[in-house]
Design a protein around this motif. Structure first.
Motif, mmCIF file in Angstrom:
data_model
loop_
_atom_site.group_PDB
_atom_site.id
_atom_site.type_symbol
_atom_site.label_atom_id
_atom_site.label_comp_id
_atom_site.label_asym_id
_atom_site.label_seq_id
_atom_site.Cartn_x
_atom_site.Cartn_y
_atom_site.Cartn_z
ATOM 1 N N HIS A 161 0.853 -1.187 0.000
ATOM 2 C CA HIS A 161 0.000 0.000 0.000
ATOM 3 C C HIS A 161 0.888 1.236 0.000
ATOM 4 C CE1 HIS A 161 -3.521 2.514 0.847
ATOM 5 N NE2 HIS A 161 -2.706 3.228 1.612
ATOM 6 N N SER A 181 -6.403 12.952 1.054
ATOM 7 C CA SER A 181 -7.125 11.680 0.981
ATOM 8 C C SER A 181 -6.164 10.492 0.964
ATOM 9 C CB SER A 181 -8.005 11.664 -0.272
ATOM 10 O OG SER A 181 -8.666 10.421 -0.409
ATOM 11 N N SER A 228 -4.789 10.014 4.451
ATOM 12 C CA SER A 228 -5.791 9.456 5.373
ATOM 13 C C SER A 228 -5.875 7.943 5.217
ATOM 14 C CB SER A 228 -7.149 10.110 5.119
ATOM 15 O OG SER A 228 -8.134 9.545 5.952
ATOM 16 N N ASP A 229 -5.931 7.454 3.981
ATOM 17 C CA ASP A 229 -5.964 6.005 3.757
ATOM 18 C C ASP A 229 -4.658 5.354 4.217
ATOM 19 O OD1 ASP A 229 -8.476 6.248 2.735
ATOM 20 O OD2 ASP A 229 -7.858 6.174 0.626
ATOM 21 N N TRP A 230 -3.564 6.042 3.994
ATOM 22 C CA TRP A 230 -2.270 5.480 4.404
ATOM 23 C C TRP A 230 -2.185 5.367 5.928
ATOM 24 C CZ3 TRP A 230 1.820 7.369 7.305
ATOM 25 C CH2 TRP A 230 3.015 6.663 7.223
ATOM 26 N N SER A 274 -4.019 2.280 7.028
ATOM 27 C CA SER A 274 -3.272 1.057 6.726
ATOM 28 C C SER A 274 -2.118 0.866 7.700
ATOM 29 C CB SER A 274 -2.746 1.116 5.287
ATOM 30 O OG SER A 274 -3.810 1.204 4.363
ATOM 31 N N GLY A 310 -6.565 -2.023 3.433
ATOM 32 C CA GLY A 310 -6.180 -1.168 2.320
ATOM 33 C C GLY A 310 -5.050 -1.697 1.473
#
Length: 590
Positions: A236, A270, A273-275, A278, A465
């Motif tokens: 990721h 964004s 935030s996803d990172w 994860s 993720g």
């Protein structure tokens, strides 16, 4: 021109000299030419380092002209000359006797191999007869000390100890090249069903042991499915048009690529935030011992998080390299306790050396204490008292306090971007490090081609993720030039972010498939080579490998891989460069 002193009227051109010699040879006739001493000897050719190989009277040859340009060591080292020297009879041979005398051998027609076989049947007190040629000596002159040639010296040495395992290498590899005399055709043209079984086994963490002996690797389904299972890893973020490993020094790979987040702050937020989600998921899996380790690869440094029990540790550990003084100061400001393992090891060795030196020279140490006190007084005054003595203290500008502080911290600044700057974080401080990495603004590049792109997360098990990726494998058969001609060499190349468990699983598969004969060339991502640094051992007893395997039974790795990774690291700040297996025994180079 006749007046010149260097001119001779009897001078002839080379063509005239050759013409004169041809005319003289014709006038002398065949009788005079055959009377030449060189041509009268049969089997000897002029301008030759030795006799003719196929001459009928070679053993009875007379005077031989020695070639001054010939190598004495290679005179009788060719296979043809050795074969002829063994089959043809020799005039005399020399035998070493126990009392140091030399005797002549009556029968020299037996071969060297027969002589060696017959010596085993004789008694130990009997004289051993060794056939030696004319150019051989009783003692070997090439060695530094004279060694007597005897059949006992031909006996094989004691068998080497079999090494069934190689040390764990925690560095990341960008490329691995396997070579073997056996073919790697079994790794090509994988069927859809075999690939599906490998993916399913990887996701479910189900491992099927391959047979100990595989007569036909191409027809072994377990081998082909296990190979596909070894090539899987989780990553990721995932950008199909970008290669997100390695990240250090990869600006050229990102240049010219489509990076829509470079100028879009909302898209960057964004992605971050996803990172963050994860990374938090990975740490939770690591704490629950459902993930053995994972890597965080940024454009400046790499972080390795390991579960408790791996590499001889008692708790969760994190290694961060390379670091800078600013990064270490920021970590201290956030309350993260860390250590510099390589510097501490150097200081310990230095302290031990100084203590030994002080015990040997106690008188000198007492005398030096007064000098040290004087030096301390000079440091308190700023080290500029000598300016007052000279009377120029007002003419020379003194450095300010900031310059003095930078001068004292020069050693710490010199560690930046070097392997010695590796940082070790242990225990609960690793959780603080996770929060620090999430909130660290310098973790993401702000201007280069990697601007706005979060660091790459690599793990052997699935996490929130993550995207499943497959390493690229390619089998090639080539011919290499050896002394006897060309030899077929089969190779298998694997490229991508190769983690420690992948290397171990591949070698376990190739062990029966290649019949215990293969070599591995390892191409290390150099900034991660220092991740093999050993962790400082505490006074508590070490955890047994069996307990570690039981604790990490659900981490998604094979038990043999967990057992290898649980052993303390012995490579230091180096990484494996070559790995060889001969007769099912490992050897390696760093």
């Amino acid at each position: 021109m006749a007046e010149l002193g260097c001119y001779s009227p009897s001078f002839k051109k080379p063509c005239d000299v050759l013409r004169m010699r041809r005319n003289r040879a014709r006038s002398e006739g065949p009788e005079r030419r055959t009377s030449s001493p060189v041509a009268s000897v049969p089997g000897v050719r002029p301008f030759s380092p030795g006799p003719l190989l196929n001459a009928p009277g070679r053993s009875q040859g007379g005077v031989k002209r020695r070639n001054p340009f010939a190598n004495i060591e290679n005179t009788y080292n060719s296979p043809k000359k050795r074969a002829l020297s063994q089959t043809d009879g020799e005039k005399a041979a020399v035998v070493p006797v126990l009392d140091g005398k030399l005797k002549e051998r009556p029968n020299a027609g037996a071969s060297r191999r027969e002589e060696l076989l017959n010596t085993d049947r004789r008694k130990q007190h009997e004289i051993t007869i060794i056939p030696l040629s004319e150019d051989d000596c009783v003692f070997e002159e090439e060695r530094s000390t004279p060694v007597l040639k005897s059949p006992e010296s031909v006996c094989p040495a004691a068998p080497a100890e079999v090494c069934v395992e190689f040390p764990a290498d925690w560095s990341l590899k960008t490329r691995v090249l396997f070579t073997s005399p056996q073919s790697f055709s079994w790794a090509e043209h994988v069927k859809a069903q075999e690939e599906a079984q490998g993916l399913s086994a990887h996701c479910r963490a189900q491992f099927t042991s391959a047979p100990a002996h595989i007569p036909d690797p191409r027809g072994c389904v377990e081998l082909r499915c296990g190979f596909q299972q070894c090539l899987q890893f989780w990553q990721h973020p995932s950008m199909p048009w970008l290669s997100l490993f390695p990240r250090i020094g990869a600006e050229r790979k990102f240049s010219g690529k489509c990076v829509p987040w470079a100028q879009d702050s909302a898209l960057q937020q964004s992605l971050m935030s996803d990172w963050s989600v994860s990374l938090t998921s990975l740490y939770s899996l690591l704490k629950a011992r459902l993930c053995p380790y994972f890597y965080l690869c940024s454009y400046q440094f790499t972080v390795l998080f390991r579960a408790a029990g791996l590499s001889g540790s008692k708790g969760i550990t994190a290694l961060l390299s390379p670091t800078t003084r600013g990064l270490r100061e920021a970590m201290r400001a956030d309350g993260i306790e860390f250590s510099l393992p390589l510097l501490e090891e150097r200081r310990k060795s230095k302290d031990l050396g100084e203590s030994a030196h002080q015990t040997d020279s106690a008188v000198l140490s007492e005398h030096s204490e007064n000098e040290e006190d004087d030096d301390d007084d000079d440091d308190d005054d700023g080290g500029f008292s000598w300016l007052k003595e000279m009377g120029v203290q007002d003419k020379i500008k003194k450095p300010d306090s900031i310059s003095i502080k930078l001068r004292k911290e020069h050693r710490e600044v010199c560690l930046d971007h070097r392997p010695e700057s590796v940082v070790l974080v242990e225990g609960s401080n690793t959780f603080t490090l996770i929060n620090f990495l999430i909130n660290c603004k310098s973790l993401v590049a702000g201007a280069s081609s990697q601007a706005g792109l979060p660091p790459t997360l690599l793990a052997p098990t699935a996490f929130r993720g993550a995207t499943l990726h497959t390493l690229k494998a390619r089998a090639v058969n080539v011919k290499t030039l050896v002394r006897t001609g060309y030899q077929d060499v089969c190779s298998l190349e694997v490229t991508g972010p190769i983690m420690p468990h992948t290397l171990h699983a591949l070698t376990q598969l190739l062990r029966p498939a290649q019949r215990g004969e293969f070599s591995v060339g390892l191409y290390t991502h150099e900034p991660t080579a220092v991740l093999n640094v050993p962790i400082s051992q505490s006074s508590e007893p070490e955890t047994q490998p069996g307990c570690v395997v039981q604790d990490l039974a659900r981490c998604g790795l094979q038990q043999s891989s967990v057992q290898q990774l649980a052993a303390p690291s012995i490579l230091g700040k180096c990484a494996l460069r070559q790995l060889h297996m001969r007769d099912y025994s490992y050897s390696w180079k760093t």
